[in-house]
Design a protein around this motif. Sequence first.
Motif, short mmCIF file in Angstrom:
data_model
loop_
_atom_site.label_atom_id
_atom_site.label_comp_id
_atom_site.label_asym_id
_atom_site.label_seq_id
_atom_site.Cartn_x
_atom_site.Cartn_y
_atom_site.Cartn_z
N LEU A 188 -2.09 10.97 -7.89
CA LEU A 188 -2.54 9.83 -6.77
C LEU A 188 -1.53 9.00 -7.18
CD1 LEU A 188 -6.06 9.97 -6.42
CD2 LEU A 188 -4.43 11.09 -4.99
N LEU A 189 -1.02 8.06 -6.00
CA LEU A 189 -0.19 6.75 -6.32
C LEU A 189 -0.99 5.77 -5.93
CD1 LEU A 189 3.27 8.10 -4.89
CD2 LEU A 189 2.41 7.92 -7.28
N VAL A 190 -1.21 4.71 -6.63
CA VAL A 190 -1.74 3.34 -6.21
C VAL A 190 -0.51 2.43 -5.64
CG1 VAL A 190 -3.36 1.52 -6.74
CG2 VAL A 190 -3.57 3.69 -7.56
N VAL A 191 -0.81 1.79 -4.47
CA VAL A 191 0.40 1.25 -3.91
C VAL A 191 -0.22 -0.10 -3.41
CG1 VAL A 191 2.24 1.18 -2.08
CG2 VAL A 191 1.65 3.09 -3.19
N LYS A 192 0.36 -1.17 -3.61
CA LYS A 192 -0.04 -2.43 -3.28
C LYS A 192 0.59 -2.43 -1.81
CE LYS A 192 -0.19 -7.33 -4.17
NZ LYS A 192 -0.15 -8.44 -5.22
N ILE A 193 -0.09 -3.14 -0.72
CA ILE A 193 0.15 -3.52 0.52
C ILE A 193 0.42 -4.78 0.69
CG2 ILE A 193 -0.54 -3.31 3.11
CD1 ILE A 193 -2.58 -0.93 2.31
N GLU A 194 1.57 -4.94 1.26
CA GLU A 194 1.85 -6.59 1.57
C GLU A 194 1.22 -6.94 2.90
OE1 GLU A 194 3.61 -8.54 -0.61
OE2 GLU A 194 3.87 -6.65 -2.03
N LYS A 195 0.74 -8.19 2.93
CA LYS A 195 0.33 -8.50 4.29
C LYS A 195 1.22 -8.70 5.14
CE LYS A 195 -3.49 -11.22 2.04
NZ LYS A 195 -3.88 -12.65 1.85
N GLU A 196 0.84 -8.26 6.51
CA GLU A 196 1.75 -8.28 7.82
C GLU A 196 1.77 -9.60 8.05
OE1 GLU A 196 0.97 -5.37 10.80
OE2 GLU A 196 0.46 -3.77 9.34
N VAL A 197 2.98 -10.08 8.44
CA VAL A 197 3.24 -11.32 9.08
C VAL A 197 3.43 -11.34 10.52
CG1 VAL A 197 4.86 -13.43 9.26
CG2 VAL A 197 4.46 -12.08 7.05
N VAL A 198 2.27 -12.02 11.17
CA VAL A 198 2.41 -11.91 12.87
C VAL A 198 2.89 -13.02 13.17
CG1 VAL A 198 0.91 -11.67 14.59
CG2 VAL A 198 0.07 -10.64 12.40
N GLY A 256 1.18 13.06 0.88
CA GLY A 256 1.28 12.04 1.46
C GLY A 256 0.14 11.58 2.23
N LYS A 257 -0.93 12.20 1.88
CA LYS A 257 -2.36 11.81 2.66
C LYS A 257 -2.78 10.43 1.87
CE LYS A 257 -7.27 13.36 2.26
NZ LYS A 257 -7.89 14.26 1.68
N ILE A 258 -3.41 9.76 2.59
CA ILE A 258 -3.97 8.24 2.22
C ILE A 258 -5.41 8.87 1.88
CG2 ILE A 258 -4.32 6.11 2.75
CD1 ILE A 258 -1.98 5.84 4.67
N TYR A 259 -5.93 8.58 0.58
CA TYR A 259 -7.34 8.68 0.51
C TYR A 259 -8.06 7.61 0.51
CZ TYR A 259 -5.85 13.24 -2.02
OH TYR A 259 -5.28 14.52 -1.99
N VAL A 260 -7.53 6.46 0.23
CA VAL A 260 -8.50 5.33 -0.07
C VAL A 260 -7.45 4.05 0.59
CG1 VAL A 260 -9.94 3.65 -0.89
CG2 VAL A 260 -10.17 6.29 -1.50
N THR A 261 -8.09 3.16 1.15
CA THR A 261 -7.62 1.62 1.38
C THR A 261 -8.47 0.49 1.30
OG1 THR A 261 -5.88 2.52 3.08
CG2 THR A 261 -6.15 0.38 2.92
N GLY A 262 -8.21 -0.50 0.34
CA GLY A 262 -9.12 -1.57 0.26
C GLY A 262 -8.61 -2.37 -1.12
N THR A 263 -9.51 -2.95 -1.66
CA THR A 263 -9.04 -3.69 -2.86
C THR A 263 -8.89 -2.85 -3.86
OG1 THR A 263 -11.44 -4.03 -3.35
CG2 THR A 263 -10.74 -5.86 -2.19
N ARG A 264 -8.26 -3.00 -4.88
CA ARG A 264 -7.97 -2.18 -6.09
C ARG A 264 -9.59 -1.58 -6.67
NH1 ARG A 264 -3.65 -1.34 -9.42
NH2 ARG A 264 -4.26 -0.81 -11.58
N ALA A 265 -10.53 -2.31 -6.73
CA ALA A 265 -11.83 -1.84 -7.22
C ALA A 265 -12.29 -0.95 -6.00
CB ALA A 265 -12.74 -3.35 -7.45
#
Length: 53
Positions: free
Chosen positions: A43-53, A10-19
Motif C-alpha cells: 500500500l502507498l500512502v499518498v498526500k493529496i494536494e488541495k484543489e484550487v478552484v 491502483g485500488k483506492i482503499y481509504v481517503t482522509g486524514t493520515r490518522a
Amino acid sequence: MFKVIGEMSGKIYVTGTRADCFRELNKQYPYKKQQDTVYQEVLLVVKIEKEVV
C-alpha cells in the motif's frame, strides 16, 4: 488529506486524514499474530494536494 492506494491494482482503499486512513485500514484488515502479511498488496500512502478552484 491522504489516500491509500494499492501498488499493483491502483485500488483506492481509504481517503482522509493520515490518522483516519490508518484507523480504517486497521478496522478492515486487523493484524493477527499468525499472519505473515496483513494487507493484500503493498500500500502507498499518498498526500493529496488541495484543489484550487
